[in-house]
Design an enzyme around this catalytic site. Structure first.
Site, PDB file in Angstrom:
ATOM      1  CB  SER A 269      -0.987   0.007   1.175  1.00  0.00           C
ATOM      2  OG  SER A 269      -0.333  -0.242   2.389  1.00  0.00           O
ATOM      3  CG  HIS A 299      -0.819  -5.281   1.981  1.00  0.00           C
ATOM      4  ND1 HIS A 299      -0.158  -5.106   3.168  1.00  0.00           N
ATOM      5  CD2 HIS A 299      -0.857  -4.036   1.399  1.00  0.00           C
ATOM      6  CE1 HIS A 299       0.191  -3.837   3.302  1.00  0.00           C
ATOM      7  NE2 HIS A 299      -0.231  -3.164   2.247  1.00  0.00           N
ATOM      8  CG  HIS A 345       6.274  -8.936   7.988  1.00  0.00           C
ATOM      9  ND1 HIS A 345       7.241  -8.104   7.471  1.00  0.00           N
ATOM     10  CD2 HIS A 345       5.142  -8.211   8.061  1.00  0.00           C
ATOM     11  CE1 HIS A 345       6.710  -6.914   7.270  1.00  0.00           C
ATOM     12  NE2 HIS A 345       5.437  -6.942   7.607  1.00  0.00           N
ATOM     13  NE  ARG A 354       2.476  -3.968  12.432  1.00  0.00           N
ATOM     14  CZ  ARG A 354       2.296  -4.123  11.124  1.00  0.00           C
ATOM     15  NH1 ARG A 354       1.723  -3.165  10.433  1.00  0.00           N
ATOM     16  NH2 ARG A 354       2.673  -5.221  10.509  1.00  0.00           N
ATOM     17  CG  ASP A 400      -3.158  -8.353   9.074  1.00  0.00           C
ATOM     18  OD1 ASP A 400      -3.688  -7.285   9.428  1.00  0.00           O
ATOM     19  OD2 ASP A 400      -2.417  -8.451   8.087  1.00  0.00           O
TER      20      ASP A 400
HETATM   21  C1  COA Z   1       3.402 -11.956   4.560  1.00  0.00           C
HETATM   22  C2  COA Z   1       3.872 -12.903   3.465  1.00  0.00           C
HETATM   23  C3  COA Z   1       3.137 -12.569   2.176  1.00  0.00           C
HETATM   24  C4  COA Z   1       5.374 -12.659   3.241  1.00  0.00           C
HETATM   25  O1  COA Z   1       5.742 -13.410   2.099  1.00  0.00           O
HETATM   26  P1  COA Z   1       7.283 -13.770   1.816  1.00  0.00           P
HETATM   27  O2  COA Z   1       8.149 -12.603   2.117  1.00  0.00           O
HETATM   28  O3  COA Z   1       7.338 -14.298   0.436  1.00  0.00           O
HETATM   29  O4  COA Z   1       7.547 -14.901   2.916  1.00  0.00           O
HETATM   30  P2  COA Z   1       8.694 -15.995   2.941  1.00  0.00           P
HETATM   31  O5  COA Z   1       9.941 -15.519   2.269  1.00  0.00           O
HETATM   32  O6  COA Z   1       8.802 -16.482   4.326  1.00  0.00           O
HETATM   33  O7  COA Z   1       8.064 -17.151   1.999  1.00  0.00           O
HETATM   34  C5  COA Z   1       8.769 -18.361   1.768  1.00  0.00           C
HETATM   35  C6  COA Z   1       7.758 -19.450   1.611  1.00  0.00           C
HETATM   36  O8  COA Z   1       7.047 -19.628   2.850  1.00  0.00           O
HETATM   37  C7  COA Z   1       5.658 -19.520   2.614  1.00  0.00           C
HETATM   38  N1  COA Z   1       4.998 -18.844   3.733  1.00  0.00           N
HETATM   39  C8  COA Z   1       5.273 -17.633   4.242  1.00  0.00           C
HETATM   40  N2  COA Z   1       4.406 -17.345   5.227  1.00  0.00           N
HETATM   41  C9  COA Z   1       3.566 -18.405   5.315  1.00  0.00           C
HETATM   42  C10 COA Z   1       2.437 -18.661   6.128  1.00  0.00           C
HETATM   43  N3  COA Z   1       1.967 -17.798   6.998  1.00  0.00           N
HETATM   44  N4  COA Z   1       1.804 -19.845   5.950  1.00  0.00           N
HETATM   45  C11 COA Z   1       2.258 -20.740   5.042  1.00  0.00           C
HETATM   46  N5  COA Z   1       3.312 -20.517   4.240  1.00  0.00           N
HETATM   47  C12 COA Z   1       3.940 -19.366   4.384  1.00  0.00           C
HETATM   48  C13 COA Z   1       5.543 -18.672   1.377  1.00  0.00           C
HETATM   49  O9  COA Z   1       4.256 -18.828   0.762  1.00  0.00           O
HETATM   50  C14 COA Z   1       6.692 -19.191   0.542  1.00  0.00           C
HETATM   51  O10 COA Z   1       6.300 -20.431   0.004  1.00  0.00           O
HETATM   52  P3  COA Z   1       6.751 -20.878  -1.502  1.00  0.00           P
HETATM   53  O11 COA Z   1       8.246 -20.845  -1.482  1.00  0.00           O
HETATM   54  O12 COA Z   1       6.168 -22.232  -1.640  1.00  0.00           O
HETATM   55  O13 COA Z   1       6.178 -19.862  -2.422  1.00  0.00           O
HETATM   56  C15 COA Z   1       3.664 -14.384   3.876  1.00  0.00           C
HETATM   57  O14 COA Z   1       4.323 -14.624   5.092  1.00  0.00           O
HETATM   58  C16 COA Z   1       2.194 -14.757   3.992  1.00  0.00           C
HETATM   59  O15 COA Z   1       1.578 -15.103   2.993  1.00  0.00           O
HETATM   60  N6  COA Z   1       1.594 -14.682   5.228  1.00  0.00           N
HETATM   61  C17 COA Z   1       0.198 -14.925   5.416  1.00  0.00           C
HETATM   62  C18 COA Z   1      -0.627 -13.723   4.992  1.00  0.00           C
HETATM   63  C19 COA Z   1      -0.488 -12.581   5.971  1.00  0.00           C
HETATM   64  O16 COA Z   1      -0.565 -12.751   7.183  1.00  0.00           O
HETATM   65  N7  COA Z   1      -0.295 -11.374   5.436  1.00  0.00           N
HETATM   66  C20 COA Z   1      -0.203 -10.175   6.240  1.00  0.00           C
HETATM   67  C21 COA Z   1       1.188  -9.657   6.254  1.00  0.00           C
HETATM   68  S1  COA Z   1       1.349  -8.279   7.353  1.00  0.00           S
END
Ligand code: COA
Length: 461
Positions: A269, A299, A345, A354, A400
């Site tokens: 955002s 997000h 994250h 938070r 969240d």
């Molecule tokens: C926030 C988020 C998008 C960050 O993504 P990122 O920087 O790519 O995270 P990572 O580097 O740790 O990802 C590596 C792997 O772990 C997975 N992973 C990360 N968080 C995960 C979670 N909460 N549950 C399951 N798998 C997860 C990713 O999907 C990725 O899998 P892949 O290699 O098969 O594609 C991710 O942690 C997520 O999807 N979280 C859940 C949604 C959420 O809470 N979003 C709010 C963020 S404030």
């Protein structure tokens, strides 16, 4: 970081005390005056810094970084906040507990007023109680919506997601953009920030009315008053328009709107608002674009997703599931190819502060709530499982994972709506940044992209 003291005596502008720069300003300085006084000095500071260090390298880019969502590339400047992977967010140098301590509070309240946080984000200074009161009043006076936006909101289908309604209404508010008008009349670019400031103040003032209208239309058959009391703060007016009258919920809203405001410049955002604003699209268009990014499940929509996930879990396992059953449920989620919402994250590598401050709020006000107990159990169970997958870089909860539980407790059960609250708060950070973008004269953003073929040729050389 600087703090300031208030005095009626004539004082030097700033003085170093115990290594801390203390600014002296008069107690009745308005936000605009304070900002206008700071901008020339900051422009000069950045100009000199760039002159001396402009060619300094800040890191290297690898091919993995290019395919990997630009993770780790230092490519943006954001003045309002910095996120440390272990410590979490600092707003202009202040952590969340420090903000809770030093920012002005409402009469009888314990949580910071988001008005004070906006002042801090924009100026780097902690405002006085009087200045925050003045800002609440100013936002109340700017809050009225133009009729075309009210008509548009009242004609939206209640089946349209609240975030879509929100982004549409914000886009339509650009009808009255002072920046767009001034630009079309040929205003000099050194004055851009003044109009971006005016639009940002108008937009922040109007967002609670837009958001409350969406809530009342979607879930209350259009019922609910949209009157604003200029003696009340921004959150108190918002809560009243949403149709709630529990003072504890108002306190929660003050905390919620403070902590969701800013998370440095690279999140979807914030980055979107900065990017779209760099094309000199006005603050309404830029913010609406950012809100369409916040509406994504990875997000801001994650707070809705957490609740959906928890409710499904309760339906399947009952109100008080065993640890074993919970572990199985988490594994089932992962094996079906979904993420565990509220965990992980892109930058953080520890529990999000938070999350922690919302947990502290819950421990204080709703320690025995069933859903809170469940969230606490999940906090113990999920991180070791995510670690066991061997791929998740941060197994800890983010903001969240906790926000929806608190809202549910106070009776706001409509989880589809939660991201709109996030959006109202996010305006404070991204618009403060947008004002500085124009004050510093930042150019249109245009990073270089390459094709896979081109990259392959380049590595072969
Ligand atoms: C926030 C988020 C998008 C960050 O993504 P990122 O920087 O790519 O995270 P990572 O580097 O740790 O990802 C590596 C792997 O772990 C997975 N992973 C990360 N968080 C995960 C979670 N909460 N549950 C399951 N798998 C997860 C990713 O999907 C990725 O899998 P892949 O290699 O098969 O594609 C991710 O942690 C997520 O999807 N979280 C859940 C949604 C959420 O809470 N979003 C709010 C963020 S404030």
């Amino acid at each position: 970081m600087s703090i300031y003291r208030i005095s009626t005596r004539k004082l030097p502008e700033a003085q170093k005390l115990n290594g801390l720069l203390v600014r002296f300003i008069s107690a009745d300085s308005s936000l605009r005056d304070v900002l206008a006084a700071k901008i020339p000095a900051e422009q000069e500071r950045v100009k000199n810094f760039r002159k001396q260090y402009g060619a300094t390298k800040m890191g290297e880019t690898t091919i993995d970084m290019m395919y990997g969502g630009m993770r780790g590339i230092k490519g943006l400047v954001c003045e309002t906040s910095v996120l440390d992977a272990d410590e979490g967010i600092r707003f202009r140098g202040l952590s969340i507990p420090e903000c809770q301590k030093v920012l002005p509070k409402a009469e009888g309240g314990e949580e910071p007023l988001p008005e004070g946080l906006f002042w801090l984000l924009l100026t780097g200074d902690v405002p006085t109680k009087g200045q925050v009161k003045q800002l609440s009043k100013e936002w109340a006076e700017r809050a009225a919506l133009p009729q075309h936006v009210v008509t548009m909101l009242n004609n939206m289908p209640t089946t349209l997601h609240p975030m879509s309604q929100f982004a549409c209404a914000v886009t339509a508010l650009n009808h009255d953009s002072k920046f767009a008008k001034a630009y079309s009349e040929g205003v000099h670019k050194t004055k851009y920030w003044e109009y971006v400031y005016e639009d940002s103040m108008d937009l922040i003032a109007k967002l609670p009315v837009v958001a409350a209208t969406i809530y009342c239309n979607t879930y209350r058959g259009g019922k609910g008053s949209k009157s604003i009391d200029s003696s009340q703060d921004w959150s108190a007016n918002f809560v009243k328009m949403l149709g709630y009258d529990n003072p504890k919920f108002t306190e929660l809203m003050r905390l919620y709107l403070t902590i969701h405001s800013d998370h440095e410049g690279g999140n979807v955002s914030a980055h979107t608002v900065h990017l779209v604003g760099s094309a000199l699209s006005d603050p309404y268009l830029s913010f609406a674009a950012g809100m369409n990014g916040l509406a994504g499940p990875l997000h801001g929509l994650a707070n809705q997703e957490v609740l959906v996930w928890l409710r499904k879990l309760q339906k399947e396992l009952g109100a008080n599931p065993s640890e074993e059953a919970l572990k199985e449920y988490v594994w089932k989620t992962l094996k079906s190819g979904q993420v565990v919402p509220g965990y992980g994250h892109a930058v953080l590598r520890k529990t999000d502060p938070r999350y922690t401050c919302q947990r502290e709020f819950a421990l204080k006000h709703l320690p025995n709530d069933d859903l809170f107990q469940l969230v606490s159990k999940i906090y113990k169970i999920v991180p070791p499982i995510l670690t066991e997958t061997g791929k998740v870089k941060n197994p800890w909860p983010n903001v969240d994972a906790h926000s929806g539980v608190l809202l549910q407790y106070y009776g706001m059960k409509e989880m589809n709506y939660y991201t709109v609250l996030f959006g109202v708060s996010r305006a404070l950070g991204v618009l403060a940044s947008l004002i500085w973008d124009r004050a510093l004269g930042l150019p249109i953003e245009r990073p270089k992209s390459l094709s896979t073929d081109m990259l392959m040729k380049m590595v072969q050389k």
